[in-house]
Design a protein around this motif. Structure first.
Motif, PDB file in Angstrom:
ATOM      1  N   VAL A   1       0.959  -4.523  -8.069  1.00  0.00           N
ATOM      2  CA  VAL A   1      -0.392  -5.255  -8.083  1.00  0.00           C
ATOM      3  C   VAL A   1      -0.367  -6.547  -7.570  1.00  0.00           C
ATOM      4  O   VAL A   1       0.704  -7.140  -8.458  1.00  0.00           O
ATOM      5  CB  VAL A   1      -1.153  -4.799  -9.470  1.00  0.00           C
TER       6      VAL A   1
ATOM      7  N   ALA B   1      -5.893   3.343  -2.662  1.00  0.00           N
ATOM      8  CA  ALA B   1      -5.994   2.675  -4.026  1.00  0.00           C
ATOM      9  C   ALA B   1      -7.270   2.000  -4.101  1.00  0.00           C
ATOM     10  O   ALA B   1      -7.606   1.658  -5.011  1.00  0.00           O
ATOM     11  CB  ALA B   1      -4.862   1.562  -4.276  1.00  0.00           C
TER      12      ALA B   1
ATOM     13  N   LEU C   1      -7.391  -0.648 -11.232  1.00  0.00           N
ATOM     14  CA  LEU C   1      -6.904  -1.576 -10.355  1.00  0.00           C
ATOM     15  C   LEU C   1      -7.571  -1.979  -9.268  1.00  0.00           C
ATOM     16  O   LEU C   1      -7.397  -3.525  -8.693  1.00  0.00           O
ATOM     17  CB  LEU C   1      -5.410  -0.919  -9.844  1.00  0.00           C
ATOM     18  N   ASN C   2      -8.422  -1.329  -8.802  1.00  0.00           N
ATOM     19  CA  ASN C   2      -9.474  -1.975  -7.818  1.00  0.00           C
ATOM     20  C   ASN C   2     -10.644  -2.509  -8.119  1.00  0.00           C
ATOM     21  O   ASN C   2     -11.533  -2.758  -7.552  1.00  0.00           O
ATOM     22  CB  ASN C   2      -9.566  -0.700  -6.823  1.00  0.00           C
TER      23      ASN C   2
ATOM     24  N   VAL D   1      -3.736  -3.382  -4.853  1.00  0.00           N
ATOM     25  CA  VAL D   1      -2.513  -2.296  -4.929  1.00  0.00           C
ATOM     26  C   VAL D   1      -1.814  -2.665  -3.570  1.00  0.00           C
ATOM     27  O   VAL D   1      -2.368  -2.382  -2.356  1.00  0.00           O
ATOM     28  CB  VAL D   1      -2.831  -0.916  -5.076  1.00  0.00           C
TER      29      VAL D   1
ATOM     30  N   PRO E   1       4.350   3.386 -12.484  1.00  0.00           N
ATOM     31  CA  PRO E   1       4.388   1.963 -12.578  1.00  0.00           C
ATOM     32  C   PRO E   1       5.127   1.424 -13.788  1.00  0.00           C
ATOM     33  O   PRO E   1       5.162   2.116 -14.629  1.00  0.00           O
ATOM     34  CB  PRO E   1       2.833   1.776 -12.917  1.00  0.00           C
TER      35      PRO E   1
ATOM     36  N   THR F   1      -1.228   2.593  -0.559  1.00  0.00           N
ATOM     37  CA  THR F   1      -1.931   1.271  -0.260  1.00  0.00           C
ATOM     38  C   THR F   1      -3.477   1.365  -0.162  1.00  0.00           C
ATOM     39  O   THR F   1      -4.423   0.908  -0.933  1.00  0.00           O
ATOM     40  CB  THR F   1      -1.301   0.306   0.631  1.00  0.00           C
TER      41      THR F   1
ATOM     42  N   GLU G   1       3.954   1.417  -6.516  1.00  0.00           N
ATOM     43  CA  GLU G   1       2.639   0.774  -6.495  1.00  0.00           C
ATOM     44  C   GLU G   1       2.844  -0.733  -7.231  1.00  0.00           C
ATOM     45  O   GLU G   1       3.164  -0.623  -8.470  1.00  0.00           O
ATOM     46  CB  GLU G   1       1.573   1.607  -6.980  1.00  0.00           C
TER      47      GLU G   1
ATOM     48  N   CYS H   1       1.659  -1.019  -1.807  1.00  0.00           N
ATOM     49  CA  CYS H   1       2.740   0.582  -2.353  1.00  0.00           C
ATOM     50  C   CYS H   1       4.216  -0.191  -1.370  1.00  0.00           C
ATOM     51  O   CYS H   1       4.335  -0.088  -0.327  1.00  0.00           O
ATOM     52  CB  CYS H   1       2.261   1.586  -1.714  1.00  0.00           C
TER      53      CYS H   1
END
Length: 189
Positions: free
Chosen positions: A69, A147, A38-39, A56, A189, A144, A67, A58
């Motif tokens: 996106v 992530a 995700l990062n 992300v 998720p 948050t 979480e 949260c």
């Protein structure tokens, strides 16, 4: 004759081994691929616009951490990510029942050069802005920030002094926290 039989046997073995148990199909079908990090940035192989970055945030639902996106054209700094967290869910996220336990909270984050532990200065909440579950509020911040690829842990401060906060199980600690400390509170998720 035995040469033909040996060749036929070898050919049959090759055909059976190459099939791997997957039947041939005339039509394409959807395939669920593993979730990419995700990062990271999007790439041409994902079919997303080049340069798109997943962030992300949260949020909460029913005292659980969720979480979400959000995608943007550029990476956000840790402070901007916390500002979005405090601002709360977008209208689409609200429609999914998401909220934040951090409304009206002032957060300031610093990450010392060469460190992967963020220091979050948290203001004293306004009177009447009490939280039902402080572990969820601190969990939002920790989940948050961790992530991100550049932050591994979060410690909390108030007026520059270490602050004792609850982890996901309610135990109070002044040690740096990670998302694993809130695992029991995070919904899949």
């Amino acid at each position: 004759m035995s040469g033909v039989r040996g060749t036929a046997t070898a050919l049959t073995c090759i055909v059976l081994l190459s099939a791997c148990g997957v039947p041939a199909q005339d039509e394409p079908h959807p395939v669920t691929l593993p979730r990419r990090p995700l990062n990271g940035t999007a790439s041409a192989t994902t079919g997303e616009p080049a340069g798109e970055v997943a962030q992300v945030i949260c949020l909460t639902r029913d005292d659980r951490l969720v979480e979400t996106v959000r995608r943007s054209g550029a990476g956000l700094g840790p402070q901007r990510q916390l500002d979005l967290l405090v601002a709360g869910p977008t209208p689409a996220e609200q429609a999914q029942g998401l909220t934040t336990a951090l409304a009206a909270t002032v957060l300031r984050v610093t990450v010392p050069a060469g460190s992967t532990t963020a220091a979050v200065e948290i203001s004293v909440p306004e009177e009447g802005a009490g939280r039902i579950d402080e572990a969820v509020a601190y969990g939002q911040i920790v989940c948050t920030l961790t992530a991100r690829p550049d932050i591994a842990a979060v410690r909390f401060l108030r007026d520059g002094q270490p602050l004792q906060v609850p982890d996901g199980d309610g135990a109070v600690t002044g040690a740096p926290l990670t998302a694993a400390d809130y695992r029991s509170r995070i919904d899949p998720p």
